[in-house]
Design a protein around this motif. Structure first.
Motif, PDB file in Angstrom:
ATOM      1  N   ASN A 259      -2.562   5.959   7.820  1.00 50.70           N
ATOM      2  CA  ASN A 259      -3.954   6.072   8.277  1.00 50.70           C
ATOM      3  C   ASN A 259      -4.397   4.831   9.032  1.00 50.70           C
ATOM      4  O   ASN A 259      -5.091   4.931  10.048  1.00 50.70           O
ATOM      5  CB  ASN A 259      -4.880   6.356   7.098  1.00 50.70           C
ATOM      6  CG  ASN A 259      -4.686   7.756   6.547  1.00 50.70           C
ATOM      7  OD1 ASN A 259      -4.199   8.642   7.225  1.00 50.70           O
ATOM      8  ND2 ASN A 259      -5.064   7.939   5.296  1.00 50.70           N
ATOM      9  N   GLU A 260      -3.999   3.657   8.555  1.00 52.57           N
ATOM     10  CA  GLU A 260      -4.359   2.420   9.246  1.00 52.57           C
ATOM     11  C   GLU A 260      -3.630   2.291  10.586  1.00 52.57           C
ATOM     12  O   GLU A 260      -4.223   1.856  11.574  1.00 52.57           O
ATOM     13  CB  GLU A 260      -4.070   1.215   8.352  1.00 52.57           C
ATOM     14  CG  GLU A 260      -5.006   1.134   7.165  1.00 52.57           C
ATOM     15  CD  GLU A 260      -4.708  -0.016   6.221  1.00 52.57           C
ATOM     16  OE1 GLU A 260      -3.853  -0.872   6.545  1.00 52.57           O
ATOM     17  OE2 GLU A 260      -5.342  -0.058   5.151  1.00 52.57           O
TER      18      GLU A 260
ATOM     19  N   LYS B  48       0.848  -1.190   0.000  1.00 47.45           N
ATOM     20  CA  LYS B  48       0.000   0.000   0.000  1.00 47.45           C
ATOM     21  C   LYS B  48       0.885   1.242   0.000  1.00 47.45           C
ATOM     22  O   LYS B  48       2.028   1.194   0.425  1.00 47.45           O
ATOM     23  CB  LYS B  48      -0.877   0.000   1.247  1.00 47.45           C
ATOM     24  CG  LYS B  48      -1.836  -1.170   1.310  1.00 47.45           C
ATOM     25  CD  LYS B  48      -2.604  -1.159   2.606  1.00 47.45           C
ATOM     26  CE  LYS B  48      -3.467  -2.392   2.731  1.00 47.45           C
ATOM     27  NZ  LYS B  48      -4.120  -2.460   4.029  1.00 47.45           N
ATOM     28  N   ASP B  49       0.315   2.364  -0.403  1.00 43.21           N
ATOM     29  CA  ASP B  49       1.088   3.594  -0.332  1.00 43.21           C
ATOM     30  C   ASP B  49       1.207   4.019   1.130  1.00 43.21           C
ATOM     31  O   ASP B  49       0.429   3.591   1.989  1.00 43.21           O
ATOM     32  CB  ASP B  49       0.457   4.696  -1.194  1.00 43.21           C
ATOM     33  CG  ASP B  49      -0.897   5.125  -0.673  1.00 43.21           C
ATOM     34  OD1 ASP B  49      -0.935   5.929   0.289  1.00 43.21           O
ATOM     35  OD2 ASP B  49      -1.923   4.660  -1.208  1.00 43.21           O
TER      36      ASP B  49
ATOM     37  N   TYR C 115      -0.572  -4.361   7.743  1.00 41.56           N
ATOM     38  CA  TYR C 115      -0.751  -3.092   7.042  1.00 41.56           C
ATOM     39  C   TYR C 115      -0.508  -3.161   5.540  1.00 41.56           C
ATOM     40  O   TYR C 115      -0.687  -2.172   4.837  1.00 41.56           O
ATOM     41  CB  TYR C 115       0.135  -2.013   7.664  1.00 41.56           C
ATOM     42  CG  TYR C 115      -0.250  -1.724   9.091  1.00 41.56           C
ATOM     43  CD1 TYR C 115      -1.543  -1.319   9.408  1.00 41.56           C
ATOM     44  CD2 TYR C 115       0.641  -1.904  10.132  1.00 41.56           C
ATOM     45  CE1 TYR C 115      -1.925  -1.081  10.708  1.00 41.56           C
ATOM     46  CE2 TYR C 115       0.277  -1.662  11.449  1.00 41.56           C
ATOM     47  CZ  TYR C 115      -1.009  -1.250  11.720  1.00 41.56           C
ATOM     48  OH  TYR C 115      -1.388  -1.012  13.017  1.00 41.56           O
TER      49      TYR C 115
ATOM     50  N   THR D 189       0.639   6.758   2.793  1.00 39.07           N
ATOM     51  CA  THR D 189      -0.478   7.465   3.417  1.00 39.07           C
ATOM     52  C   THR D 189      -1.533   6.479   3.911  1.00 39.07           C
ATOM     53  O   THR D 189      -2.061   6.623   5.019  1.00 39.07           O
ATOM     54  CB  THR D 189      -1.099   8.473   2.433  1.00 39.07           C
ATOM     55  OG1 THR D 189      -0.085   9.415   2.057  1.00 39.07           O
ATOM     56  CG2 THR D 189      -2.264   9.213   3.049  1.00 39.07           C
ATOM     57  N   THR D 190      -1.813   5.463   3.127  1.00 45.52           N
ATOM     58  CA  THR D 190      -2.779   4.442   3.538  1.00 45.52           C
ATOM     59  C   THR D 190      -2.264   3.685   4.757  1.00 45.52           C
ATOM     60  O   THR D 190      -3.019   3.454   5.717  1.00 45.52           O
ATOM     61  CB  THR D 190      -3.052   3.464   2.377  1.00 45.52           C
ATOM     62  OG1 THR D 190      -3.543   4.210   1.259  1.00 45.52           O
ATOM     63  CG2 THR D 190      -4.055   2.400   2.778  1.00 45.52           C
TER      64      THR D 190
END
Length: 145
Positions: free
Chosen positions: A28-29, A21-22, A78, A24-25
């Motif tokens: 956020n998680e 995932k990038d 993640y 930022t993702t």
């Protein structure tokens, strides 16, 4: 049937990238998992829980986590790239011995830099910036980020 090795390598690298995932993702998680009560503040307890206790699977707990365990669990939870999670671990584990074991002293140092007033609270914005500063995808020019 003849398979072009360059095409296979290109396809496999694209496939690896799609699983990661990038940043930022991921951030956020991590924040959603860390700020348990949703108040926008990461307490010292929440900080230690997210970066150490969650990954310390030893019974009884020894307040440390190996690089292998952290990277395996972090990437599973993640969806982060394994090489990036490994580099992130190395940044977290850069201050106290033993090398390859993240412990409460490593986190105490990081917490002290994030919480200069000593109130044991970090804003989620500061925590996100902390991850960006220590994660390889937070720096400009990282190959796949």
């Amino acid at each position: 049937m003849r398979i072009n090795l360059a095409v296979v390598l290109m396809f496999s690298s694209v496939m690896c990238m799609t699983y990661a995932k990038d940043l930022t993702t991921v951030i956020n998680e991590v924040i959603a998992d860390t700020d348990v009560n949703g108040d926008g503040i990461v307490s010292e307890t929440e900080f230690n829980q997210e970066l150490l206790s969650r990954w310390d699977t030893d019974v009884p707990s020894d307040n440390s986590v190996s690089k292998t365990d952290f990277v395996t669990q972090w990437t599973t939870r993640y969806g982060d790239n394994q090489a990036d999670a490994s580099a992130f671990f190395d940044k977290l584990d850069q201050f106290f011995l033993p090398v390859g074991e993240l412990n409460d002293l490593d986190l105490f140092f990081h917490l002290a830099t994030l919480d200069p007033d000593g109130d044991h609270q970090i804003s989620t914005t500061d925590f996100a910036n902390f991850i960006r500063q220590n994660h390889p995808c937070g720096s400009v020019g990282h190959l796949h980020c």
